[in-house]
Design a protein around this motif. Structure first.
Motif, short mmCIF file in Angstrom:
data_model
loop_
_atom_site.label_atom_id
_atom_site.label_comp_id
_atom_site.label_asym_id
_atom_site.label_seq_id
_atom_site.Cartn_x
_atom_site.Cartn_y
_atom_site.Cartn_z
N GLY A 1 0.94 -1.21 0.08
CA GLY A 1 -0.02 -0.01 0.07
C GLY A 1 0.74 1.35 0.06
N ASP A 2 0.19 2.37 -0.01
CA ASP A 2 1.00 3.69 0.39
C ASP A 2 0.45 4.57 1.33
OD1 ASP A 2 -1.58 4.61 -0.62
OD2 ASP A 2 -1.01 4.40 -2.90
N MET A 3 1.13 5.61 1.32
CA MET A 3 0.61 6.64 2.39
C MET A 3 0.74 8.04 1.72
SD MET A 3 4.19 6.45 4.78
CE MET A 3 5.80 7.13 4.33
N GLN A 4 0.56 9.16 2.36
CA GLN A 4 0.50 10.57 2.09
C GLN A 4 1.52 11.13 2.76
OE1 GLN A 4 -3.37 12.49 1.97
NE2 GLN A 4 -4.01 10.90 0.60
N ILE A 5 2.58 11.97 2.24
CA ILE A 5 3.48 12.72 2.87
C ILE A 5 2.90 14.36 2.72
CG2 ILE A 5 4.98 10.97 3.34
CD1 ILE A 5 6.55 12.30 1.11
N PRO A 6 3.19 15.13 3.64
CA PRO A 6 2.85 16.51 2.96
C PRO A 6 3.69 17.36 1.99
CG PRO A 6 4.02 16.63 5.26
CD PRO A 6 3.77 15.11 4.80
N VAL A 7 3.10 18.06 1.45
CA VAL A 7 3.86 19.02 0.13
C VAL A 7 3.88 20.44 0.84
CG1 VAL A 7 3.32 17.66 -1.58
CG2 VAL A 7 1.73 19.41 -1.07
N GLU A 8 5.23 20.93 0.50
CA GLU A 8 5.15 22.48 0.89
C GLU A 8 4.54 23.35 -0.13
OE1 GLU A 8 9.07 25.40 1.79
OE2 GLU A 8 9.18 23.33 2.26
N SER B 1 4.26 2.90 1.17
CA SER B 1 4.18 2.87 2.68
C SER B 1 5.21 2.57 3.36
CB SER B 1 3.21 2.00 3.01
OG SER B 1 3.38 0.62 2.63
N HIS B 2 6.29 1.78 2.63
CA HIS B 2 7.57 1.29 3.23
C HIS B 2 8.64 2.34 3.39
CE1 HIS B 2 7.04 -3.28 2.18
NE2 HIS B 2 5.97 -2.67 2.76
N LEU B 3 8.39 3.50 2.73
CA LEU B 3 9.03 4.85 3.03
C LEU B 3 9.50 5.20 4.46
CD1 LEU B 3 11.01 6.78 1.29
CD2 LEU B 3 8.83 8.35 1.63
N SER B 4 8.41 4.78 5.44
CA SER B 4 8.47 5.05 6.68
C SER B 4 9.55 4.04 7.55
CB SER B 4 7.11 4.74 7.17
OG SER B 4 6.73 3.36 7.23
N ASN B 5 10.13 3.09 6.58
CA ASN B 5 10.98 2.16 7.29
C ASN B 5 12.33 2.81 7.29
OD1 ASN B 5 8.88 0.36 7.74
ND2 ASN B 5 9.14 -0.71 5.84
N TYR B 6 12.64 3.76 6.55
CA TYR B 6 13.89 4.29 6.32
C TYR B 6 14.40 5.51 6.92
CZ TYR B 6 13.41 0.49 3.30
OH TYR B 6 13.34 -0.86 2.44
N ASP B 7 15.63 5.58 7.37
CA ASP B 7 16.18 6.95 7.89
C ASP B 7 17.13 7.57 7.29
OD1 ASP B 7 15.11 6.06 10.86
OD2 ASP B 7 16.49 4.35 10.42
N PHE B 8 17.48 6.97 6.30
CA PHE B 8 18.76 7.63 5.12
C PHE B 8 18.55 7.15 3.75
CE2 PHE B 8 22.85 7.91 3.31
CZ PHE B 8 23.35 9.25 3.72
N ALA C 1 8.77 17.35 -1.41
CA ALA C 1 8.22 16.57 -0.30
C ALA C 1 8.97 15.30 0.19
CB ALA C 1 6.72 15.83 -0.68
N VAL C 2 9.73 14.65 -0.60
CA VAL C 2 10.58 13.51 -0.36
C VAL C 2 11.96 14.04 0.58
CG1 VAL C 2 11.81 11.56 -1.04
CG2 VAL C 2 9.56 11.86 -1.74
N HIS C 3 12.42 15.04 -0.16
CA HIS C 3 13.58 15.77 0.50
C HIS C 3 13.22 16.17 2.12
CE1 HIS C 3 17.30 17.79 0.42
NE2 HIS C 3 16.47 19.02 1.11
N ASN C 4 11.90 16.84 2.00
CA ASN C 4 11.65 17.31 3.46
C ASN C 4 11.46 16.27 4.41
OD1 ASN C 4 11.67 20.06 2.37
ND2 ASN C 4 9.48 20.41 2.38
N TYR C 5 11.03 15.14 4.00
CA TYR C 5 10.64 14.09 4.84
C TYR C 5 12.06 13.54 5.24
CZ TYR C 5 9.23 9.23 6.06
OH TYR C 5 8.90 8.25 6.65
N PHE C 6 13.11 13.42 4.49
CA PHE C 6 14.29 13.00 4.85
C PHE C 6 15.08 14.04 5.75
CE2 PHE C 6 13.44 9.40 2.22
CZ PHE C 6 13.77 8.26 3.13
N LYS C 7 14.66 15.22 5.61
CA LYS C 7 15.31 16.41 6.41
C LYS C 7 15.00 16.42 7.84
CE LYS C 7 18.79 17.33 3.64
NZ LYS C 7 20.16 17.12 3.93
N LYS C 8 14.00 15.53 8.47
CA LYS C 8 13.84 15.65 9.66
C LYS C 8 14.99 15.06 10.57
CE LYS C 8 8.89 14.17 8.58
NZ LYS C 8 7.96 13.05 8.67
N GLU C 9 14.75 15.42 11.82
CA GLU C 9 15.94 15.13 12.68
C GLU C 9 16.04 13.50 12.73
OE1 GLU C 9 16.92 15.40 17.65
OE2 GLU C 9 15.17 16.22 16.82
N GLY C 10 17.48 12.99 12.58
CA GLY C 10 17.57 11.65 12.54
C GLY C 10 17.33 10.89 11.33
#
Length: 365
Positions: free
Chosen positions: A118-125, A137-144, A208-217
């Motif tokens: 399946g999939d999930m939504q992430i916010p856009v700026e 949806s598996h994007l949430s499994n990755y830190d880098f 949106a993807v860039h911002n998702y991976f620019k969170k802490e950690g």
């Protein structure tokens, strides 16, 4: 190629605002891929995803396992992909996994089809066209993430590099339709009819993807491999033969600067028989392809201005290459796509106005 690198170094010397570092090597080997990644100086953390395209057929120009193996294993990475929004060898997870096995990717690393469950939504700026980004949806499994793209032409976007790999590539099958249709549909990608809205939607999704991976950690880096540079994408199972020779590998933490640097290499290439950039340039220009980097800069994803650091020469990146104005060349079009000047040494003869110079809008006073 050294003359082209010199030209790009000259470009950066004219610009006084913020610049991003782009690292370059002319060698396309497993060792040089690791080298250009290490030059970024960004350590992987947690679970590492390496986003590639697995290619539509064995004839596609996707990055081969033997080229990327050393880098993927160095970072203990998982290769990640998503299913396509069109019929073909990767339109569902079962067929996609068969394709992955046929290409030999399973032999070098674990492969994750991120929208298999399946999939999930992430916010856009930027919500001008799309209101969110629909990703596996598996994007949430990755830190880098290492966004490892093959730079080439594309039948719809003009070209594909890291911006496309971050947007269309990480979108689920539904998300691909949503971007292609500029937010009109998550089931049909073919109802848009507005090229700029498609390109701008890709830029928004990449942000949106860039911002998702620019969170802490978390973090993300970007690499473009400029080999087998057909006018057609890796999603084409029967692509046109490349007319342009391999150009090298480039990397940056800024996806806008990276795609811009690759475009500059193409637009400034001195074409000769057997090494001709003209068909790729025509494809990019006919689809207004450079607009994606312009819009991505406009919405704050990155900057088009860059310092090109040549890893082939020495650790400093300058390596004895001199900045020399006489090596600059310009390809100039009017805003209707008509070529005005071809590989001219200066812009002195142009009337005042706005032109497309080496694929980028420029005001001539």
């Amino acid at each position: 190629m050294k003359q082209i690198i010199l030209t790009l170094l000259l470009f950066s010397s004219f610009v006084c605002f913020a610049q991003s570092n782009v690292y370059y090597t002319s060698e396309i080997t497993p060792e040089s891929l690791v080298k250009v990644y290490e030059a970024l100086g960004v350590e992987p953390k947690g679970e590492v995803a390496v986003k590639i395209s697995t290619g539509e057929s064995s004839r596609s120009n996707h990055l081969k396992p033997e080229l990327i193996k050393d880098l993927v294993q160095k970072v203990d990475g998982t290769l990640v992909e998503c299913n396509t929004a069109y019929g073909g060898n990767r339109s569902n997870s079962q067929r996609h996994r068969e394709t992955i096995a046929e290409r030999g990717y399973n032999d070098i690393a674990e492969v994750d089809i991120m929208d298999e469950e399946g999939d999930m939504q992430i916010p856009v700026e930027d919500s001008k066209w799309i209101q969110y980004d629909i990703v596996g949806s598996h994007l949430s499994n990755y830190d880098f993430m290492i966004n490892l793209a093959h730079f080439k032409g594309h039948a719809m976007g003009g070209f594909g590099g890291v911006l496309k790999n971050a947007s269309i590539g990480i979108a689920s099958a539904s998300g691909k339709s949503y971007i292609h249709s500029a937010g009109k549909s998550s089931t049909s990608p073919w109802g848009n009819g507005n090229q700029n809205s498609f390109l701008e939607s890709m830029a928004s999704a990449a942000q949106a993807v860039h911002n998702y991976f620019k969170k802490e950690g978390k973090d993300i880096v970007y690499i473009n491999v400029m080999n087998n540079i057909s006018i057609d994408c890796d999603c084409d199972g029967n692509p046109s033969q490349p007319q342009l020779k391999d150009m090298g590998i480039l990397a940056s933490t800024d996806p806008v600067a990276l795609d811009r640097a690759c475009l500059d290499l193409v637009f400034n290439h001195e074409s000769v028989a057997g090494d001709d950039a003209s068909s790729l340039i025509n494809r990019i220009e006919s689809l207004h392809g450079t607009h994606i980097v312009e819009y991505a800069e406009e919405i704050g994803l990155g900057v088009q201005s860059y310092n090109l650091i040549n890893l082939d020469e020495d650790e400093s990146g300058m390596g004895g290459i001199k900045k020399s104005p006489e090596n600059q060349v310009y390809n100039v079009y009017d805003l209707n796509g008509n070529k005005i000047l071809d590989k001219t040494k200066n812009l002195a003869g142009l009337e005042k106005g706005v032109y497309i110079v080496n694929g980028k809008k420029q005001v001539v006073n």
